[in-house]
Motif scaffolding. Sequence first.
Motif, PDB file in Angstrom:
ATOM      1  N   LEU A 105      -1.960 -39.286  12.526  1.00 56.74           N
ATOM      2  CA  LEU A 105      -2.361 -38.267  11.552  1.00 56.74           C
ATOM      3  C   LEU A 105      -3.534 -38.756  10.718  1.00 56.74           C
ATOM      4  CD1 LEU A 105       1.244 -37.444  10.325  1.00 56.74           C
ATOM      5  CD2 LEU A 105      -0.172 -35.962  11.772  1.00 56.74           C
ATOM      6  N   GLU A 106      -4.495 -37.900  10.510  1.00 57.00           N
ATOM      7  CA  GLU A 106      -5.625 -38.272   9.660  1.00 57.00           C
ATOM      8  C   GLU A 106      -5.415 -37.785   8.233  1.00 57.00           C
ATOM      9  OE1 GLU A 106      -9.500 -37.514  11.250  1.00 57.00           O
ATOM     10  OE2 GLU A 106      -8.848 -38.053  13.267  1.00 57.00           O
ATOM     11  N   ASN A 107      -4.655 -36.720   8.093  1.00 54.37           N
ATOM     12  CA  ASN A 107      -4.421 -36.149   6.767  1.00 54.37           C
ATOM     13  C   ASN A 107      -3.027 -36.536   6.278  1.00 54.37           C
ATOM     14  OD1 ASN A 107      -3.560 -34.016   4.764  1.00 54.37           O
ATOM     15  ND2 ASN A 107      -5.754 -33.597   4.998  1.00 54.37           N
ATOM     16  N   ARG A 108      -2.965 -36.937   5.020  1.00 55.06           N
ATOM     17  CA  ARG A 108      -1.709 -37.457   4.476  1.00 55.06           C
ATOM     18  C   ARG A 108      -1.047 -36.491   3.496  1.00 55.06           C
ATOM     19  NH1 ARG A 108      -1.212 -43.106   5.228  1.00 55.06           N
ATOM     20  NH2 ARG A 108      -2.864 -43.902   6.561  1.00 55.06           N
ATOM     21  N   LEU A 109      -1.477 -35.258   3.522  1.00 52.35           N
ATOM     22  CA  LEU A 109      -0.831 -34.222   2.711  1.00 52.35           C
ATOM     23  C   LEU A 109       0.017 -33.344   3.619  1.00 52.35           C
ATOM     24  CD1 LEU A 109      -0.415 -32.457   0.163  1.00 52.35           C
ATOM     25  CD2 LEU A 109      -2.591 -31.334   0.713  1.00 52.35           C
ATOM     26  N   PHE A 110       1.327 -33.409   3.454  1.00 55.78           N
ATOM     27  CA  PHE A 110       2.219 -32.528   4.199  1.00 55.78           C
ATOM     28  C   PHE A 110       2.475 -31.320   3.307  1.00 55.78           C
ATOM     29  CE2 PHE A 110       4.637 -35.912   6.951  1.00 55.78           C
ATOM     30  CZ  PHE A 110       3.445 -36.531   7.252  1.00 55.78           C
ATOM     31  N   THR A 111       2.617 -30.160   3.899  1.00 59.51           N
ATOM     32  CA  THR A 111       2.841 -28.974   3.075  1.00 59.51           C
ATOM     33  C   THR A 111       4.092 -28.215   3.529  1.00 59.51           C
ATOM     34  OG1 THR A 111       1.333 -27.758   4.504  1.00 59.51           O
ATOM     35  CG2 THR A 111       0.413 -28.649   2.468  1.00 59.51           C
ATOM     36  N   GLY A 112       4.442 -27.190   2.745  1.00 56.90           N
ATOM     37  CA  GLY A 112       5.610 -26.376   3.069  1.00 56.90           C
ATOM     38  C   GLY A 112       5.237 -24.907   3.074  1.00 56.90           C
ATOM     39  N   GLU A 145       9.379 -52.562  -0.062  1.00 61.72           N
ATOM     40  CA  GLU A 145      10.387 -53.212   0.769  1.00 61.72           C
ATOM     41  C   GLU A 145      10.652 -52.586   2.129  1.00 61.72           C
ATOM     42  OE1 GLU A 145      11.591 -56.125  -0.302  1.00 61.72           O
ATOM     43  OE2 GLU A 145      10.354 -55.893  -2.095  1.00 61.72           O
ATOM     44  N   CYS A 146      10.222 -51.337   2.332  1.00 58.77           N
ATOM     45  CA  CYS A 146      10.548 -50.688   3.605  1.00 58.77           C
ATOM     46  C   CYS A 146       9.469 -50.910   4.661  1.00 58.77           C
ATOM     47  CB  CYS A 146      10.771 -49.187   3.403  1.00 58.77           C
ATOM     48  SG  CYS A 146      12.295 -48.856   2.499  1.00 58.77           S
ATOM     49  N   ASN A 147       9.892 -50.848   5.904  1.00 59.35           N
ATOM     50  CA  ASN A 147       8.958 -51.024   7.015  1.00 59.35           C
ATOM     51  C   ASN A 147       8.456 -49.702   7.570  1.00 59.35           C
ATOM     52  OD1 ASN A 147       9.298 -53.911   6.975  1.00 59.35           O
ATOM     53  ND2 ASN A 147      11.348 -53.533   7.767  1.00 59.35           N
ATOM     54  N   VAL A 148       9.169 -48.629   7.279  1.00 58.72           N
ATOM     55  CA  VAL A 148       8.705 -47.316   7.745  1.00 58.72           C
ATOM     56  C   VAL A 148       7.866 -46.673   6.637  1.00 58.72           C
ATOM     57  CG1 VAL A 148      10.622 -46.913   9.341  1.00 58.72           C
ATOM     58  CG2 VAL A 148      10.823 -46.206   6.932  1.00 58.72           C
ATOM     59  N   PRO A 149       7.051 -45.697   7.000  1.00 61.64           N
ATOM     60  CA  PRO A 149       6.243 -45.017   5.968  1.00 61.64           C
ATOM     61  C   PRO A 149       7.118 -44.342   4.926  1.00 61.64           C
ATOM     62  CG  PRO A 149       5.456 -44.448   8.184  1.00 61.64           C
ATOM     63  CD  PRO A 149       6.749 -45.188   8.355  1.00 61.64           C
ATOM     64  N   ILE A 150       6.667 -44.402   3.663  1.00 63.18           N
ATOM     65  CA  ILE A 150       7.340 -43.698   2.573  1.00 63.18           C
ATOM     66  C   ILE A 150       6.501 -42.463   2.250  1.00 63.18           C
ATOM     67  CG2 ILE A 150       8.077 -43.828   0.163  1.00 63.18           C
ATOM     68  CD1 ILE A 150       9.677 -45.658   2.080  1.00 63.18           C
ATOM     69  N   ILE A 151       7.136 -41.313   2.311  1.00 64.36           N
ATOM     70  CA  ILE A 151       6.449 -40.050   2.041  1.00 64.36           C
ATOM     71  C   ILE A 151       7.113 -39.418   0.818  1.00 64.36           C
ATOM     72  CG2 ILE A 151       5.877 -37.765   2.954  1.00 64.36           C
ATOM     73  CD1 ILE A 151       6.131 -39.028   5.776  1.00 64.36           C
ATOM     74  N   MET A 162       0.080 -45.915  -5.373  1.00 63.92           N
ATOM     75  CA  MET A 162       1.229 -46.816  -5.347  1.00 63.92           C
ATOM     76  C   MET A 162       1.480 -47.375  -3.941  1.00 63.92           C
ATOM     77  SD  MET A 162       3.833 -44.511  -7.700  1.00 63.92           S
ATOM     78  CE  MET A 162       5.329 -45.398  -7.183  1.00 63.92           C
ATOM     79  N   GLY A 163       0.882 -46.732  -2.955  1.00 65.05           N
ATOM     80  CA  GLY A 163       1.058 -47.207  -1.592  1.00 65.05           C
ATOM     81  C   GLY A 163       1.902 -46.294  -0.711  1.00 65.05           C
ATOM     82  N   ALA A 164       2.227 -45.111  -1.215  1.00 62.64           N
ATOM     83  CA  ALA A 164       2.941 -44.163  -0.362  1.00 62.64           C
ATOM     84  C   ALA A 164       2.051 -43.834   0.830  1.00 62.64           C
ATOM     85  CB  ALA A 164       3.274 -42.889  -1.138  1.00 62.64           C
ATOM     86  N   SER A 165       2.674 -43.507   1.958  1.00 66.56           N
ATOM     87  CA  SER A 165       1.904 -43.211   3.169  1.00 66.56           C
ATOM     88  C   SER A 165       1.454 -41.757   3.216  1.00 66.56           C
ATOM     89  CB  SER A 165       2.748 -43.525   4.407  1.00 66.56           C
ATOM     90  OG  SER A 165       3.009 -44.905   4.467  1.00 66.56           O
ATOM     91  N   ALA A 166       2.181 -40.901   2.519  1.00 68.48           N
ATOM     92  CA  ALA A 166       1.847 -39.476   2.483  1.00 68.48           C
ATOM     93  C   ALA A 166       2.662 -38.830   1.382  1.00 68.48           C
ATOM     94  CB  ALA A 166       2.159 -38.809   3.825  1.00 68.48           C
ATOM     95  N   VAL A 167       2.359 -37.559   1.094  1.00 70.74           N
ATOM     96  CA  VAL A 167       3.173 -36.783   0.153  1.00 70.74           C
ATOM     97  C   VAL A 167       3.421 -35.409   0.749  1.00 70.74           C
ATOM     98  CG1 VAL A 167       2.301 -37.939  -1.929  1.00 70.74           C
ATOM     99  CG2 VAL A 167       1.148 -35.890  -1.087  1.00 70.74           C
ATOM    100  N   LEU A 168       4.530 -34.791   0.349  1.00 69.01           N
ATOM    101  CA  LEU A 168       4.773 -33.418   0.763  1.00 69.01           C
ATOM    102  C   LEU A 168       4.742 -32.549  -0.486  1.00 69.01           C
ATOM    103  CD1 LEU A 168       7.332 -32.099   3.354  1.00 69.01           C
ATOM    104  CD2 LEU A 168       6.783 -30.822   1.294  1.00 69.01           C
TER     105      LEU A 168
END
Lengths: 255, 255, 255, 255
Positions: C12-19, C175-181, C198-204
């Motif tokens: 993914l190039e875009n890190r904004l997830f939407t609803g 502490e986690c190894n998977v992406p935090i969204i 803060m280092g989050a991988s994406a946001v919704l």
Amino acid sequence: MKDTLHIGGIELENRLFTGTGKFADHNQMKEAIEKSNSQVVTVALRRVDLEAAEEDILSYLPKNVILLPNTSGARTAEEAIRIARLARACGMGNWVKIEVIRDQKYLLPDNEETIKATEVLAKEGFIVLPYMSPDLMAAKKLEDAGAAAVMPLGSPIGSNRGIKMKEMIQILINECNVPIIVDAGIGRPSDAALAMEMGASAVLVNTAIACADNPVEMAVAFDLAVKAGRKAYLSGLGPVSTTANASSPLTGFLR
Amino acid sequence: MKDTLHIGGIELENRLFTGTGKFADHNQMKEAIEKSNSQVVTVALRRVDLEAAEEDILSYLPKNVILLPNTSGARTAEEAIRIARLARACGMGNWVKIEVIRDQKYLLPDNEETIKATEVLAKEGFIVLPYMSPDLMAAKKLEDAGAAAVMPLGSPIGSNRGIKMKEMIQILINECNVPIIVDAGIGRPSDAALAMEMGASAVLVNTAIACADNPVEMAVAFDLAVKAGRKAYLSGLGPVSTTANASSPLTGFLR
Amino acid sequence: MKDTLHIGGIELENRLFTGTGKFADHNQMKEAIEKSNSQVVTVALRRVDLEAAEEDILSYLPKNVILLPNTSGARTAEEAIRIARLARACGMGNWVKIEVIRDQKYLLPDNEETIKATEVLAKEGFIVLPYMSPDLMAAKKLEDAGAAAVMPLGSPIGSNRGIKMKEMIQILINECNVPIIVDAGIGRPSDAALAMEMGASAVLVNTAIACADNPVEMAVAFDLAVKAGRKAYLSGLGPVSTTANASSPLTGFLR
Amino acid sequence: MKDTLHIGGIELENRLFTGTGKFADHNQMKEAIEKSNSQVVTVALRRVDLEAAEEDILSYLPKNVILLPNTSGARTAEEAIRIARLARACGMGNWVKIEVIRDQKYLLPDNEETIKATEVLAKEGFIVLPYMSPDLMAAKKLEDAGAAAVMPLGSPIGSNRGIKMKEMIQILINECNVPIIVDAGIGRPSDAALAMEMGASAVLVNTAIACADNPVEMAVAFDLAVKAGRKAYLSGLGPVSTTANASSPLTGFLR
């Protein structure tokens, strides 16, 4: 009318719970706990020397306090259960603070294992006070499992960072039927007062007292702050507004 | 050793200053102020009825309190000066809290006019406590102008919003030589405790007490909180860390 | 070098997830999602009308987005699992956002049930993104259960309150190894930028876009903010200090 | 419709003002400023070498930027006035950022002296942008004195602490008629976005860009964040609530 906190059939007048770790020595601990007026004191079973009675930490605790052995060191529900039973077998009473911790960096508890341990121990007649990561659904499950109170952390143990999890703790206070006792992270008397103003039933403070320059006086400060916060909660805080509201009349009487 | 606050040649044991506005009636005010243990009470000269002695607000104040007439209603230095002189002429003593306010929405003070009034009144022998918008350079000028203490606002008067100007107030506390007394905006005992932990010399609370559901009990709560915060400041708060620091030993003794 | 986010074998190039909830109508939703540049869009299976193809919400989504059906409405792991399977059977792909919620007031998720559902669905080949109450131990269990990413809430869904759980989310990121969204509660672009810094991988983000006065322009704003926050994270934020550090030379060259 | 900012008869499209201090070298500064899309750049007159044209900092600035010479080093209104006149005489244009600072620890400005300098320079035809300690009454006086905009500090210069004076800055934004440009303390793009969401007209960022590990990329991040925050302000942020508001329908369609 007296304002008391009922836990496990006991009526507590003081809402500051304390701990026994990190003091310079046993005498300092003894004096700080006495001055705090605390009625519930947590102690790691590991610290209790069951043989060397003379130097036993328990002998330094005020006679009338309720001992709250904790399961510090437990990494699973099973281990916590074993420690709790051992504590009771050693005559430390039937109160227990469940701590199930595998994370060594932030010392964050495992809510799932904590719920399991709570369920087993509550059935065995323990007065169970579980330490937990603030989460409404986990708190409701602890309640259902028979917890006598729920002890969410304000921030990591011993960090003195304050009530960083305020948002979720307020939700726990609003939604739970058992007392909420804020544990861990309380670094200053103002943090303790804030927890009480939010409606917490009690707070547990250890590091902030033991690591102060003057632990005995800091214990007094926390006692006062908890009383202040509780009294404010009961006295109904006034409304908050964005703009100002004159305390003094503004009409310029000189004009 | 006694921890006292010296202002204007007076030695104060209590660091909670109170006000007389917004109470339901004079009797409630009287009881709240008594229970607060406050030794300094501010009153708007406008409220003092110099003729109807019977109903005079002053007759409801505890005998031993220091009266702190404020210049509420003043819009310029000149007006503040006139009110201060009038208050002294009426026998209200030589303490005065300068308030120069033209902004009717947020009731924010005019630092420049406040400095002018302070200078004039200090030279006339008044013990001047200026209410001010927190700003280091203005505070230093008030100090130079002869202020006995400086009273920065935490947030707008009567808003109960807490110490929103914390950053600048901490700088004032660090850099000023006169006592810093946080005034306005303190909404809860935890706010008052925080101000004291930061090193403030005292706080002034009016609305948060007078507008509580139970003002008398809230006055007690603030008294306790101020004492808690002061004691914590003197006892040396422990260090804050990002990660956890075990209170209890973690070595799993069961393994 | 391209900065991309890998989830479930997708880059993914875009890190904004939407609803897709709360928009005034489908056309507004369509335009906002297009303008957001979002590549992952969550939709409640309940909204998908499997028969009335014409009005189906899915037909309004950009062709190239990854559909993230959520299990909204599920109250147990079992129900979430059934919804996930149904979604996949309907041709909605193999991504699924687990939501197990019984609390109707704050819509807080049940971490324990969420872990169970994650384990089952990950084994069945789903790309599982669980919505969770921020708690390190639960996040580690979700990771172990096969979650492709973990989605902690910033504050209650739709509250626009911002990242109130910042303390714990930062710990998860560390502490986690998977992406935090970060999901839920993000109310402003600055909240989204902060999460990314803060280092989050994406946001919704859903409510803050859909409930803006101008949802389409707000979608653009969030896209920019997420890019700003990510870029700041990658560019290394400068140090924070208590005192000042002159940007301009202070030596008075005129003297 | 174009959203532009009018100051001193100039129409600005970009709302990120930048500075020239603290970069590793002139080339890095040049590239960062170019990439920031900034149209207004502040420079301490002290840095301008009026003789060694080759190495002159000004020769590294993009051709089309508006030069905003600042009076860094001035300790009084008089000194600031002299520096401003000198800058204009040297052909640096008629914009000037007033900085009157005597405090060497926090670099906090002297509002009173700043007002005096503003009055004099505005009358001389300068476009005056005063740096100030956030205080409503001082801001109104700067406005009256002819300031083209007012530049309150978010926190001490170069501290990267963020918008700690938020409460007062919001009041300035609400009550002033001239543009409010938040200056000093902005440490992250999220801070800049927040200032814009609050309704600030622009922000000035120097240290947070120059002291990033990658100043050029950080400049891009700030440009995006300022645009995001401005767009959010114009798009109408949605309401904030204490409890949750479902984004997705909650009716359990499986039951």
